[in-house]
Design a protein around this motif. Structure first.
Motif, mmCIF file in Angstrom:
data_model
loop_
_atom_site.group_PDB
_atom_site.id
_atom_site.type_symbol
_atom_site.label_atom_id
_atom_site.label_comp_id
_atom_site.label_asym_id
_atom_site.label_seq_id
_atom_site.Cartn_x
_atom_site.Cartn_y
_atom_site.Cartn_z
ATOM 1 N N GLY A 211 -9.954 43.983 -10.423
ATOM 2 C CA GLY A 211 -10.056 43.465 -11.790
ATOM 3 C C GLY A 211 -11.363 42.727 -12.007
ATOM 4 O O GLY A 211 -12.003 42.859 -13.048
ATOM 5 N N ALA A 212 -11.771 41.945 -10.997
ATOM 6 C CA ALA A 212 -13.020 41.177 -11.112
ATOM 7 C C ALA A 212 -14.217 42.121 -11.206
ATOM 8 O O ALA A 212 -15.151 41.888 -11.980
ATOM 9 C CB ALA A 212 -13.172 40.250 -9.913
ATOM 10 N N PHE A 213 -14.169 43.206 -10.431
ATOM 11 C CA PHE A 213 -15.287 44.154 -10.482
ATOM 12 C C PHE A 213 -15.358 44.834 -11.860
ATOM 13 O O PHE A 213 -16.437 44.965 -12.448
ATOM 14 C CB PHE A 213 -15.140 45.217 -9.379
ATOM 15 N N LEU A 214 -14.189 45.237 -12.364
ATOM 16 C CA LEU A 214 -14.182 45.855 -13.696
ATOM 17 C C LEU A 214 -14.694 44.869 -14.740
ATOM 18 O O LEU A 214 -15.467 45.212 -15.634
ATOM 19 C CB LEU A 214 -12.760 46.307 -14.068
ATOM 20 N N THR A 215 -14.274 43.614 -14.617
ATOM 21 C CA THR A 215 -14.736 42.576 -15.545
ATOM 22 C C THR A 215 -16.251 42.437 -15.448
ATOM 23 O O THR A 215 -16.953 42.382 -16.469
ATOM 24 C CB THR A 215 -14.066 41.225 -15.204
ATOM 25 N N PHE A 216 -16.748 42.398 -14.222
ATOM 26 C CA PHE A 216 -18.187 42.248 -13.991
ATOM 27 C C PHE A 216 -18.969 43.381 -14.668
ATOM 28 O O PHE A 216 -19.914 43.157 -15.414
ATOM 29 C CB PHE A 216 -18.460 42.246 -12.480
ATOM 30 N N VAL A 217 -18.518 44.607 -14.415
ATOM 31 C CA VAL A 217 -19.237 45.779 -14.931
ATOM 32 C C VAL A 217 -19.215 45.804 -16.461
ATOM 33 O O VAL A 217 -20.249 45.993 -17.115
ATOM 34 C CB VAL A 217 -18.613 47.083 -14.377
ATOM 35 N N VAL A 267 -25.091 47.011 -6.712
ATOM 36 C CA VAL A 267 -24.975 46.017 -5.635
ATOM 37 C C VAL A 267 -23.592 45.370 -5.680
ATOM 38 O O VAL A 267 -22.922 45.205 -4.644
ATOM 39 C CB VAL A 267 -26.091 44.947 -5.757
ATOM 40 N N ALA A 268 -23.148 45.032 -6.894
ATOM 41 C CA ALA A 268 -21.818 44.416 -7.036
ATOM 42 C C ALA A 268 -20.737 45.377 -6.552
ATOM 43 O O ALA A 268 -19.784 44.978 -5.871
ATOM 44 C CB ALA A 268 -21.575 44.043 -8.495
ATOM 45 N N TYR A 269 -20.909 46.663 -6.892
ATOM 46 C CA TYR A 269 -19.917 47.660 -6.471
ATOM 47 C C TYR A 269 -19.879 47.782 -4.946
ATOM 48 O O TYR A 269 -18.806 47.804 -4.334
ATOM 49 C CB TYR A 269 -20.234 49.028 -7.083
ATOM 50 N N LEU A 270 -21.080 47.844 -4.332
ATOM 51 C CA LEU A 270 -21.140 47.993 -2.877
ATOM 52 C C LEU A 270 -20.512 46.790 -2.185
ATOM 53 O O LEU A 270 -19.791 46.939 -1.192
ATOM 54 C CB LEU A 270 -22.600 48.177 -2.432
ATOM 55 N N ALA A 271 -20.773 45.610 -2.742
ATOM 56 C CA ALA A 271 -20.193 44.393 -2.159
ATOM 57 C C ALA A 271 -18.672 44.452 -2.260
ATOM 58 O O ALA A 271 -17.955 44.133 -1.297
ATOM 59 C CB ALA A 271 -20.739 43.164 -2.871
ATOM 60 N N ALA A 273 -16.764 47.169 -2.655
ATOM 61 C CA ALA A 273 -16.235 48.254 -1.827
ATOM 62 C C ALA A 273 -16.213 47.858 -0.365
ATOM 63 O O ALA A 273 -15.247 48.124 0.360
ATOM 64 C CB ALA A 273 -17.087 49.508 -2.021
ATOM 65 N N ARG A 274 -17.277 47.186 0.060
ATOM 66 C CA ARG A 274 -17.362 46.749 1.463
ATOM 67 C C ARG A 274 -16.250 45.759 1.773
ATOM 68 O O ARG A 274 -15.593 45.839 2.797
ATOM 69 C CB ARG A 274 -18.747 46.126 1.706
ATOM 70 N N TRP A 275 -16.041 44.836 0.826
ATOM 71 C CA TRP A 275 -15.016 43.827 1.030
ATOM 72 C C TRP A 275 -13.643 44.479 1.139
ATOM 73 O O TRP A 275 -12.838 44.153 2.006
ATOM 74 C CB TRP A 275 -15.056 42.822 -0.127
ATOM 75 N N LEU A 276 -13.375 45.430 0.215
ATOM 76 C CA LEU A 276 -12.074 46.091 0.229
ATOM 77 C C LEU A 276 -11.872 46.882 1.521
ATOM 78 O O LEU A 276 -10.780 46.941 2.073
ATOM 79 C CB LEU A 276 -11.939 47.026 -0.982
ATOM 80 N N LYS A 277 -12.979 47.493 2.011
ATOM 81 C CA LYS A 277 -12.914 48.262 3.260
ATOM 82 C C LYS A 277 -12.585 47.337 4.432
ATOM 83 O O LYS A 277 -11.728 47.642 5.276
ATOM 84 C CB LYS A 277 -14.256 48.940 3.486
ATOM 85 N N ILE A 278 -13.252 46.186 4.442
ATOM 86 C CA ILE A 278 -13.001 45.215 5.513
ATOM 87 C C ILE A 278 -11.547 44.755 5.451
ATOM 88 O O ILE A 278 -10.867 44.630 6.462
ATOM 89 C CB ILE A 278 -13.957 44.008 5.387
ATOM 90 N N GLU A 279 -11.055 44.509 4.224
ATOM 91 C CA GLU A 279 -9.685 44.047 4.048
ATOM 92 C C GLU A 279 -8.676 45.067 4.598
ATOM 93 O O GLU A 279 -7.675 44.710 5.177
ATOM 94 C CB GLU A 279 -9.394 43.818 2.555
#
Lengths: 281, 360
Positions: A211-217, A267-271, A273-279
């Motif tokens: 949701g935060a990413f969608l809000t950001f974009v 950059v926001a998307y990669l961050a 996506a990376r976070w979700l992958k780590i999770e």
């Protein structure tokens, strides 16, 4: 090679071809055109980096990006803080049979035009608007507050919209959460607060992040809300892009600014996506 | 062959641009038939009260596409096929930009009512290129001070100095278009709008920043009009009859002044496309717009009012009073031309405007 084997390989391609063609026609080609345009001089054509250097050397252009990031960060944080308890109440406190109706009511503002909603906020926040009239009527303030045509107004307009969006993603995440987790935490002696902080919240972080990413974009690329509610007292990136097009038709500079904005979103998307992958790992 | 055409980057960009515009063109051309008239217009021309009488009299459908800003309008033309468009509304000062791109057809002066136009708005310097006339002024007005006369002292509105003094701090909106407001800043510091050079930019910037410090908002047409109409502000820098006249019935307190330093004259022209497939109908349309009836309808369009360029416009007495028709000779004598910078100065002026908007 058998005919059936050939067919089985062709079928998936045939199925994805419309989507690929659509993406090629309406994303890849326009993106390449925009990239090339950003490297072209407005007057006389020819390859140049001047459009990019304008952004990095002119403080008022750079300021637009800072404004965009500041507004987007504020909107995202406030929206999460408001949406989470709202989604929690919907998912946990509202009886199951009323949840669908409650959710529909929660997203009702989505049904009105974005522009109309922004102008409505302008009237609410205006000097003679509902809020100032109420506050002066109650004797809480002597002079009307400057609410409209400010960053506060822009943030308010955005938050109104994005709280709904975040509520949906967080609500979906909360509903997927098995009650067993909370029971297990309680069995192990955790109270409600500890269970929320150490079990529920971490497990709903993916919903918050999406949701935060969608809000950001959506927020960083929006032109309408800051234009109507912000009073042009500070510019954000989409306004700066539009400025280049109006009279001068400077599409190369507008393209370069758009590419820079896209880079920030990437950059926001990669961050994210990376976070979700780590999770998930 | 042009330098651009030899440049592979430009060629590729051009092809890609054309490919990307294809869908938009299909949509734009979808509703148009050979007998239709396709007009690139400003919002005042989309009023059915203006278009319907012409359509009915000539059994033609006028397909309109609105745009804001010459750059956006010319971009639409560049992404279209030759012949897609028949007529265009354009800032009078920008007619040479269209001529330079080889877009416009010279207009037959003998078939248009040039003799009836206010002499000051013929704008020969812009509308005549190499001895040929490519545009005819259809509507004009002033970027000056619009105000609510019940909230401010009308005597104060006779000087641009009141915009930068303390008396009306926080009660002012600025119209968000850099050229006319920079023109007003030039008048405030005693410069002629036609003589502005790069050397004047620091003084102009200082004046703009003083205006911004007093302003509550900088808004485009709707926002600034709304702010004045709802009482959010009492003064609109750059406002004029185009803001106040249309609202006169609902809010007779709104008025405009031509201060002692002068005002900036805006004007819009009609031009015909060289590649139009409907030149006869395009000329008929221009003649209709320039006729006394067409001029009255255009002047009082629901989108915004403005002075008709034709002195014989069939306006009612009340409409003339609202537009201050009879005061025009005096106003025109004190008005100065819209700034018409070259491309380089134009860019610098827009950057200065950006800096002003970002100033806190």
């Amino acid at each position: 090679m058998s005919v059936s084997g050939s067919n089985s390989r062709a079928l998936p391609w045939a199925l994805v071809t419309p989507a690929l063609a659509w993406t090629l026609a309406f994303f890849v080609l326009p993106f390449i055109a925009m990239g090339l345009s950003g490297l072209t001089a407005h007057e006389g054509g020819g390859l140049t980096l001047a459009n990019y250097s304008q952004f990095f050397t002119d403080p008022s252009y750079w300021r637009a990006m800072v404004n965009s990031l500041e507004v987007t960060a504020i909107v995202t944080v406030i929206s999460i803080l408001l949406a989470y308890p709202f989604a929690w109440i919907l998912a946990e406190q509202v009886p199951e049979r009323w949840q669908r109706l409650a959710l529909m009511l929660a997203v009702l503002p989505f049904w009105t035009s974005y522009v109309v909603r922004s102008y409505s906020w302008l009237l609410v926040l205006a000097q003679n608007g509902v809020i100032n009239r109420a506050l002066t009527g109650l004797g809480l303030i002597a002079e009307p507050l400057q609410l409209a045509n400010t960053r506060f107004a822009t943030v308010t307009g955005f938050v109104h919209f994005f709280v709904m969006l975040l509520t949906l993603t967080i609500f979906a995440n909360l509903k997927q959460l098995s009650p067993s987790y909370r029971k297990a935490a309680a069995d192990l002696g955790a109270g409600p607060v500890r269970t929320f902080l150490h079990v529920v919240l971490p497990l709903t972080l993916p919903g918050i992040m999406v949701g935060a990413f969608l809000t950001f974009v959506l927020c960083i690329g929006d032109y309408i809300t800051p234009q109507i509610l912000g009073g042009n007292n500070e510019l954000v990136m989409p306004q700066l892009v539009m400025m280049q097009i109006g009279r001068r038709g400077d599409f190369p500079l507008a393209s370069a600014l758009s590419i820079i904005l896209m880079a920030v979103v990437t950059v926001a998307y990669l961050a994210c996506a990376r976070w979700l992958k780590i999770e998930r790992a | 062959m042009t330098a651009n055409a030899r440049n592979p980057l430009s060629t590729l960009k051009s092809h890609l641009g054309a490919a990307c515009a294809a869908a938009a063109l299909l949509v734009a051309a979808g509703g148009a038939e050979a007998a239709d008239l396709n007009a690139l217009i400003w919002c005042d021309h989309s009023d059915p009260a203006l278009l319907q009488p012409f359509e009915e009299a000539n059994n033609v459908k006028v397909n309109v596409k609105e745009f804001e800003g010459t750059g956006a309008g010319l971009a639409i033309v560049e992404q279209s096929q030759p012949g897609d468009w028949d007529v265009m509304v354009i800032d009078s000062i920008d007619v040479p930009r269209g001529v330079e791109k080889g877009l416009f057809e010279p207009l037959p002066e003998d078939k248009l009512p040039f003799a009836d136009l206010f002499a000051e708005v013929k704008m020969d310097k812009s509308t005549i290129v190499d001895g040929k006339r490519y545009g005819i002024t259809e509507k004009f007005g002033y970027n000056t001070i619009g105000f609510n006369k019940t909230k401010v002292d009308p005597a104060d509105m006779q000087s641009l100095a009141s915009l930068t003094g303390d008396k009306y701090k926080g009660k002012i909106a600025i119209y968000d278009y850099y050229l006319p407001v920079i023109g007003m800043a030039a008048l405030a510091i005693g410069k002629k709008t036609a003589d502005l050079t790069e050397a004047d930019l620091p003084a102009l910037k200082a004046e703009l920043l003083k205006m911004k410090a007093n302003a509550k908002l900088v808004g485009e047409v709707t926002a600034s009009q709304t702010a004045l109409a709802t009482g959010e502000v009492d003064i609109l820098v750059g406002g004029g009859e185009w803001v106040t006249a249309g609202l006169a019935k609902e809010n007779p307190a709104l008025d405009f002044s031509i201060p002692k330093e002068g005002a900036v004259l805006w004007s819009q022209s009609l031009a015909m496309f060289k590649d139009s497939k409907n030149k006869d109908m395009a000329l008929k349309f221009i003649r209709y717009i320039m006729s006394p009836e067409g001029q009255a309808r255009l002047a009082t369009s629901s989108c915004y009012w403005g002075m008709p360029a034709n002195t014989k416009a069939a306006l009612t007495d009340e409409q003339k009073k609202t537009l201050r028709f009879d005061e025009q000779p005096g106003f025109l004598a004190r008005a100065q031309a819209y700034p018409a910078p070259n491309a380089d100065l134009d860019k610098k002026m827009q950057d200065m405007w950006t800096e002003m908007l970002q100033a806190q």
